[in-house]
Design a protein around this motif. Structure first.
Motif, short mmCIF file in Angstrom:
data_model
loop_
_atom_site.label_atom_id
_atom_site.label_comp_id
_atom_site.label_asym_id
_atom_site.label_seq_id
_atom_site.Cartn_x
_atom_site.Cartn_y
_atom_site.Cartn_z
N ALA A 74 -0.03 -1.16 0.07
CA ALA A 74 -0.35 0.08 0.01
C ALA A 74 1.05 1.52 0.30
CB ALA A 74 -1.06 -0.06 0.85
N CYS A 75 2.05 1.42 0.39
CA CYS A 75 2.37 2.17 0.71
C CYS A 75 3.43 2.55 -0.56
CB CYS A 75 3.87 1.76 1.65
SG CYS A 75 5.16 3.42 1.46
N PRO A 76 3.26 4.07 -1.01
CA PRO A 76 3.52 4.54 -2.12
C PRO A 76 5.34 4.35 -2.34
CG PRO A 76 2.27 5.84 -0.96
CD PRO A 76 2.34 5.21 -0.49
N ASN A 77 6.49 4.24 -0.84
CA ASN A 77 7.46 4.18 -0.99
C ASN A 77 7.81 3.00 -1.37
OD1 ASN A 77 7.27 6.63 -0.66
ND2 ASN A 77 7.83 7.12 0.98
N ALA A 78 7.04 1.63 -1.15
CA ALA A 78 7.15 0.44 -0.95
C ALA A 78 8.56 0.31 0.27
CB ALA A 78 7.59 -0.11 -1.96
N SER A 79 7.97 1.19 1.50
CA SER A 79 8.67 0.65 2.65
C SER A 79 7.54 0.15 3.62
CB SER A 79 8.14 2.07 3.65
OG SER A 79 8.40 2.37 4.42
N ALA A 80 8.84 -0.65 4.50
CA ALA A 80 8.29 -1.85 5.53
C ALA A 80 8.51 -1.35 6.37
CB ALA A 80 9.26 -2.61 4.89
N ALA A 81 7.99 0.07 6.63
CA ALA A 81 8.57 1.10 8.36
C ALA A 81 7.10 0.08 9.55
CB ALA A 81 8.40 2.37 8.13
N LEU A 82 6.66 0.36 8.55
CA LEU A 82 5.28 -0.54 9.62
C LEU A 82 5.57 -2.05 9.98
CD1 LEU A 82 2.82 0.74 10.96
CD2 LEU A 82 1.33 -0.91 9.41
N PHE A 83 6.22 -3.08 9.05
CA PHE A 83 6.42 -4.12 9.87
C PHE A 83 7.21 -4.32 10.43
CE2 PHE A 83 9.16 -7.86 8.63
CZ PHE A 83 8.69 -8.71 9.01
N THR A 84 8.61 -3.89 10.51
CA THR A 84 9.69 -3.73 10.74
C THR A 84 9.38 -2.44 11.91
OG1 THR A 84 10.50 -3.45 8.85
CG2 THR A 84 12.34 -3.16 10.81
N GLY A 85 9.38 -1.77 12.29
CA GLY A 85 8.42 -1.30 13.62
C GLY A 85 7.46 -2.36 14.18
N ALA A 86 7.24 -2.70 13.96
CA ALA A 86 6.34 -4.10 14.87
C ALA A 86 7.15 -5.01 15.29
CB ALA A 86 4.81 -4.19 13.97
N LYS A 87 7.82 -5.35 14.26
CA LYS A 87 8.66 -6.63 15.49
C LYS A 87 9.31 -5.88 16.50
CE LYS A 87 7.07 -9.03 12.06
NZ LYS A 87 5.89 -10.36 13.12
N ILE A 88 10.09 -4.94 15.85
CA ILE A 88 11.03 -3.87 17.33
C ILE A 88 10.86 -3.29 18.22
CG2 ILE A 88 12.33 -2.07 17.13
CD1 ILE A 88 13.20 -2.37 14.28
N THR A 89 9.51 -3.26 18.36
CA THR A 89 8.62 -2.74 19.11
C THR A 89 7.90 -3.29 20.01
OG1 THR A 89 7.94 -1.15 17.93
CG2 THR A 89 6.75 -1.10 19.73
N HIS A 90 7.56 -4.59 19.42
CA HIS A 90 7.36 -5.77 20.09
C HIS A 90 8.64 -6.66 21.16
CE1 HIS A 90 7.11 -10.54 20.05
NE2 HIS A 90 6.89 -10.20 20.96
N LEU A 91 9.22 -6.80 20.75
CA LEU A 91 10.96 -7.17 21.93
C LEU A 91 11.12 -5.84 22.97
CD1 LEU A 91 12.43 -9.08 18.68
CD2 LEU A 91 11.14 -10.42 20.64
N ALA A 92 11.21 -5.01 22.07
CA ALA A 92 12.19 -3.55 22.43
C ALA A 92 11.24 -3.34 23.99
CB ALA A 92 12.27 -2.28 21.88
N LYS A 93 9.98 -3.60 23.86
CA LYS A 93 8.83 -3.29 24.77
C LYS A 93 8.58 -4.03 25.97
CE LYS A 93 7.94 1.01 23.79
NZ LYS A 93 8.08 1.53 24.54
N LEU A 94 9.66 -5.31 25.89
CA LEU A 94 9.72 -6.65 26.86
C LEU A 94 11.62 -6.51 27.63
CD1 LEU A 94 7.74 -9.01 24.89
CD2 LEU A 94 6.52 -7.44 26.51
#
Ligand code: SF4
Ligand code: FES
Length: 257
Positions: free
Chosen positions: A168-188
Motif C-alpha cells: 500500500a505504501c507509495p514508497n514500498a516501505s517496510a517501516a510498519l512491519f519492521t517497526g512492529a517487530k522491533i517494538t514488540h521486543l523493545a517493550k519487553l
C-alpha cells in the motif's frame, strides 16, 4: 451472485504479465474471497486451463500467507481483514473486480498473485529475535512488565507479516512491519540485551532489500489487517537514533565529551 474478475496472470518472474477476464458464477455471499477463487479455479482446471495462483495457508487471518490487491486496495475493501477472511457479502452482484499481486521491488512476482516475501524473513533474521535463555514458561508475575508496555508489545506482536503495508505504501516501505517487530521486543525485558543492535541491523536489512523509506503517509496503517499503529514506526525511529548514537566512533564520542 455473478462477478467479473480481471486477474493479473504472469507465468513466472521473468515473463510479461497481463490482465485476464473471468466470470465468477454462482457465488454465494457466504463464501470467502479465496473460496470464490477456488471455484473459479475448479472451472479453469476442468477446462484444461492453468488455475490462478494465489497464496493461502490458515485461511483464518492468522498466518499472513494470503494477500493481493482488490481494486487497488491491499486485502480488499474491509478494514482489518485479510483476504482469506473477506467474505463475498462485502460485494454486490455484478461487480467488476481487479486482482493484482503486491507491487514492490522487494517482493518480486513468483506467479500470478503470488509474490516472494522472503525479504521479510531476512529482515527478521537480521535481528528479530532474543538470544537470552528464557527457560521454561515463567510464572506470569515473575518478571513484572508495566501494563502500557505489555499492551503495546502485544499490539505490535499481532503483525502477521502479510506485506500489505509494503504493497500500500507509495514508497514500498517496510517501516510498519519492521517497526512492529522491533517494538514488540523493545517493550519487553527479554528484548533489552540486543535492543539497539537489533534496530540498527533490521533497518539496515530493509535498506539492503530495497524497501523504500517511510514518509509518514499512513497507507500502511489503513490497510493493515491487524491494526498495527503508526506509533510503532516512531518507536523504531527513536531506538534507531539512540542505537546510532551508542555505536558512534570512539573519536566522536570522546570529542562530544
Ligand atoms: S504491519 Fe500489518 S500489513 Fe504490515 S506485515 Fe504486519 S500485519 Fe501485514
Ligand atoms: S491464509 Fe493465513 S492469514 Fe490468510
Amino acid at each position: 451472485m455473478k462477478l467479473t474478475l480481471h486477474v493479473w496472470r504472469q507465468r513466472n518472474a521473468g515473463a510479461a504479465g497481463r490482465m485476464v477476464r473471468y466470470e465468477a458464477r454462482n457465488v454465494s455471499a457466504h463464501m470467502s474471497f479465496l473460496e470464490m477463487l477456488d471455484v473459479v479455479n475448479d472451472e479453469l482446471t476442468l477446462k484444461g486451463e492453468d488455475p490462478i495462483a494465489f497464496d493461502s495457508d490458515c485461511r483464518e487471518g492468522i498466518c499472513g500467507t494470503c494477500g493481493f490487491m482488490i481494486n487497488g486496495v491491499a486485502h480488499g475493501p474491509r478494514r482489518g481483514t485479510t483476504v482469506c477472511q473477506l467474505h463475498m457479502r462485502s460485494f454486490q452482484d455484478g461487480e467488476v473486480l481487479y486482482l493484482e499481486p503486491w507491487r514492490a521491488r522487494a517482493f518480486p512476482v513468483v506467479k500470478d498473485l503470488v509474490v516472494d516475501r522472503s525479504a521479510f524473513d531476512r529482515v527478521i533474521q537480521a535481528g528479530g529475535f532474543v538470544s537470552v535463555s528464557t527457560g521454561s514458561a515463567p510464572d506470569g508475575n515473575a518478571i513484572l512488565v508495566p501494563k502500557p508496555a505489555a499492551d503495546l508489545a502485544m499490539d505490535a506482536a499481532a503483525c502477521i507479516g502479510c506485506g500489505a503495508c509494503v504493497a500500500a505504501c507509495p514508497n514500498a516501505s517496510a517501516a510498519l512491519f519492521t517497526g512492529a517487530k522491533i517494538t514488540h521486543l523493545a517493550k519487553l525485558p527479554q528484548g533489552q540485551p540486543e535492543r539497539y543492535a537489533r534496530v540498527l541491523e533490521m533497518v539496515e536489512q530493509t535498506r539492503q532489500e530495497l524497501f523504500g523509506s517511510c514518509t509518514n503517509i499512513g497507507e500502511c496503517e489503513a490497510v493493515c489487517p491487524k491494526h498495527i499503529p503508526l506509533e510503532v514506526i516512531a518507536h523504531m525511529n527513536r531506538d534507531f537514533i539512540r542505537g546510532s548514537w551508542r555505536r558512534r566512533p570512539e573519536s566522536l564520542a570522546a570529542g562530544a565529551g
